[in-house]
Design an enzyme around this catalytic site. Structure first.
Site, PDB file in Angstrom:
ATOM      1  N   GLU A   1      14.228  30.317  62.926  1.00  0.00           N
ATOM      2  CA  GLU A   1      13.596  29.760  61.725  1.00  0.00           C
ATOM      3  C   GLU A   1      13.854  28.185  61.956  1.00  0.00           C
ATOM      4  O   GLU A   1      14.835  27.837  61.802  1.00  0.00           O
ATOM      5  CB  GLU A   1      14.290  30.229  60.398  1.00  0.00           C
ATOM      6  CG  GLU A   1      13.868  31.469  60.122  1.00  0.00           C
ATOM      7  CD  GLU A   1      14.388  31.860  58.483  1.00  0.00           C
ATOM      8  OE1 GLU A   1      13.892  32.971  58.228  1.00  0.00           O
ATOM      9  OE2 GLU A   1      15.127  31.244  58.090  1.00  0.00           O
TER      10      GLU A   1
ATOM     11  N   ASP B   1      18.379  25.259  48.412  1.00  0.00           N
ATOM     12  CA  ASP B   1      19.611  24.893  49.202  1.00  0.00           C
ATOM     13  C   ASP B   1      20.726  24.285  48.631  1.00  0.00           C
ATOM     14  O   ASP B   1      20.664  23.433  47.644  1.00  0.00           O
ATOM     15  CB  ASP B   1      18.810  23.960  50.437  1.00  0.00           C
ATOM     16  CG  ASP B   1      18.063  24.756  51.182  1.00  0.00           C
ATOM     17  OD1 ASP B   1      18.383  25.748  51.780  1.00  0.00           O
ATOM     18  OD2 ASP B   1      16.752  24.415  51.533  1.00  0.00           O
TER      19      ASP B   1
END
Lengths: 404, 269
Positions: B49, B60
């Site tokens: 990824e 995040d």
């Protein structure tokens, strides 16, 4: 208004660009807005609090001396009225929304409220509502804003709220909102996120606009009562755009009333250091909705600049993006210096010290009156949303204005 | 998309689990990110990824947010991430997932972004803040080019999503199951529950399901993978890169981590 075919969209703007976890919290919130906020019982309770606690209706004050200071010959500006949101409890329009959302949170059974704040007015309003409703409150605020809006930080603490300084990014409103979203996604079961502007993912832009539209409703009725007619134009400052959308909604069906938003041009649009998202930004996605944003060609959000913490935001509510594209509203901008000069003029002619945010709207009244008077062939009447009072900005005013 | 299917198929036939490695591209530099990504593959990662850094990464936690900021300060972003993808593709057939937020793709133009990604050798795109409801245009364009758009499913959404994902199954590649309501790097993710949910989701959608968020040790990888097809490790890799002092040190730290996770997973199968 929202697109009837696509809930959550205003033309091509709005939507829900959020992580999967939050999407379902937003679904729940949208359902509760329909099931609770739109019902008579809620409306009665909320409007009762606006009367007995906030001090509504706020007056519509005619400011003849200010009108003459702006346009001495009276060629363009016939009459000028201020919608006095600065007289609301806590000193700004933000309380209309905070009381409404805190009441909703209580009815949804949420046990904790979080908020983001820039100038601190929404933080103070949320802390106030939470104190009244006995809900714990945590407010995210960029550390730069903590510094420049110290009185509001003190007020929030006195009201029992926890203020969490945010050190990331530009350390202003954008970053406070990032942190609030991270908190919400982590505590979504128990926590209600009280957004202060008509921005963010659906249903927030519609919810906040609904709760702020009391400004425009009152202003419209007061204009009719006090002058016998509607104003020619309605003017408000625009950061995220909640006071502006609240004022505009009162007149949105009145085609004869021109709508003007004034953004923060900071050091000037050409300097690149500004917060004039609609004037100089591009279409993008920030904080859960599609609207205009300030970003580079790689899609990275840029830091905004404004002397006013409440306008220092690189996004804007999606309904404003739609009003701009459709031409229903026009968006201008005023620089830091122009806002400071306008604040001084309003203070000295009317005895009203406006918030720095509000001062941006005052800075463009002359230009708007001229443009509108030329279009209509007669001097015009304008209503300006006096969205907040300037006490919180004393430090800036004292350092920049007192000797001038 | 074929590379993705093959990666899942290969591990499934060996009764093993897939290990997906996330790197924030451009941290510490574009060139070193490419080297670290290739290092991950050599150490046992099955899928990469490539995280496209974004200025406002609201999904995040602090580690990936810091890495994104460092990368952007050095010119990181979508263009740099696509260059890195191309460099990785020139050296290996490992499946590549372009992972990021919507605004960089939207501003480039969805069509252009997907075309450029396909040309760079990207097999799938995962956009954290683009739920199924908003992603129809991107899926359509990606579908024409054979690029998958990976759906995310969270604990709050699992039941509602299975049917919707079945409807876009051919264009999905796999499903990313978010283990916990929270941001990346969450410390106390309930990984056994997540794995069970992932297993149910695989049965309901017919797609491979990987579990991400909070997987940072061999033991947690084993737990998370137990009933899923694999796991995603991101924050733990980003932290090793942050803590490393030289390129060699960073490479050693990251490959040691991948090897330990690999053996953790293989011990489970």
């Amino acid at each position: 208004m929202q697109d009837a075919q696509r809930p959550g969209y205003f033309g091509q703007y709005g939507g829900r660009f959020v992580s999967e976890t939050l999407l379902f919290a937003l679904d729940e919130l949208a359902r509760k807005v329909d099931e609770i906020v739109k019902r008579d019982a809620f409306q009665t309770e909320w409007r009762g609090l606006l009367t007995s606690y906030v001090g509504r209706p706020t007056p519509l004050t005619e400011t003849a001396r200010l009108a003459r200071a702006i346009d001495p010959a009276g060629k363009h500006l016939a009459r000028l009225f201020l919608k006095r949101e600065d007289l609301c409890h806590t000193g700004a329009h933000k309380i209309n929304n905070a009381i409404g959302q805190a009441l909703l949170a209580k009815k949804m059974g949420k046990r904790r409220i979080i908020a983001e704040t820039g100038a601190g007015q929404h933080g103070v309003a949320t802390a106030t509502a939470c104190a009244m409703f006995d809900l714990p409150c945590e407010v995210y605020m960029g550390s730069e804003d903590v510094r420049r809006q110290a009185p509001n930080v003190g007020r929030m603490k006195l009201l029992g709220a926890k203020v969490i300084p945010v050190e990331s990014g530009s350390r202003t409103l954008k970053d406070a909102m990032n942190e609030a979203l991270r908190d919400w996604v982590t505590n979504v079961d128990t926590t209600y996120y009280c957004i202060g502007s008509a921005a963010g993912p659906h249903p927030y832009p519609e919810l906040v606009a609904m709760l702020q539209s009391v400004i425009g409703e009152e202003a419209r009725a007061q204009s009719l009562t006090q002058t016998g007619s509607l104003p020619d134009g309605a003017v408000a400052c625009v950061g995220g755009g909640s006071n502006a959308i609240g004022l505009f909604r009162g007149f949105s069906s009145d085609a004869s009333v021109a709508l003007y938003g004034v953004e923060a041009a900071g050091h000037g649009i050409a300097s690149g250091q500004h917060a004039a998202t609609l004037t100089a930004g591009r279409v993008g996605v920030l904080h859960g909705s599609k609207s205009y944003v300030l970003c580079d060609e790689g899609g990275q959000i840029q830091e905004a600049h404004s002397i006013s913490a409440g306008l220092d935001y690189p996004g804007v509510g999606p309904e404003h993006a739609h009003l701009k594209d459709s031409g229903r509203a026009r968006y201008l901008s005023a620089t830091d210096e122009e806002a400071l000069a306008a604040a001084r003029m309003v203070a000295r002619t009317e005895g009203i010290l406006p918030a720095l945010e509000t001062a941006h709207a005052f800075a463009r009244v002359g230009a708007i009156a001229r443009e509108l008077a030329e279009a209509r062939g007669r001097p015009v009447t304008l209503v300006v949303c006096s969205s907040g009072r300037g006490d919180k900005d004393l430090e800036t005013y004292l350092s920049r204005l007192v000797d001038s | 998309m074929k590379r993705l299917a093959a990666a899942f198929e290969r591990r499934a036939q060996a009764s093993q689990k897939v290990l997906v490695a996330y790197l924030c591209m451009g941290d510490p530099s574009e060139e070193e990110s490419v080297a670290l990504a290739l290092g991950c593959v050599a150490a046992g990662a099955d899928i990469l990824e490539l995280g496209c850094p974004f200025s406002d990464p609201t999904a995040d936690g602090p580690a990936i947010a810091r890495a994104s900021q460092r990368s952007i300060e050095k010119g990181g972003g979508l263009a740099s991430t696509l260059r890195a993808a191309r460099a990785i593709r020139a050296k290996t057939e490992v499946p590549i997932v372009l992972f990021g937020y919507y605004n960089p793709l939207f501003v480039r133009g969805e069509g252009t972004a997907v075309t450029d990604a396909a040309a760079a050798g990207v097999d799938a795109i995962l956009v954290v803040d683009l739920p199924l409801e908003e992603g129809a245009a991107l899926r359509a364009r990606a579908g024409e080019l054979g690029v998958a758009v990976v759906p995310l499913v969270a604990p709050t959404s699992a039941e509602a999503r299975a049917g919707q994902i079945r409807a876009v199954k051919d264009r999905s590649g796999f499903v990313y199951y978010v283990s916990v309501a929270g941001v990346t790097g969450a410390a106390a993710a309930p990984l056994r529950d997540a794995s069970r949910q992932a297993g149910l989701l695989r049965a309901a959608t017919g797609l491979p399901v990987v579990v991400g968020f909070g997987v940072d040790s061999p033991e947690k990888a084993r737990q998370a993978a137990s009933e899923a097809d694999g796991v995603v490790v991101g924050t733990a890799i980003v932290r090793q890169i942050e803590d490393g002092t030289t390129p060699t040190d960073r490479m050693t730290r990251v490959t040691n981590l991948i090897r330990s996770l690999r053996s953790g997973l293989d011990g489970a199968s």
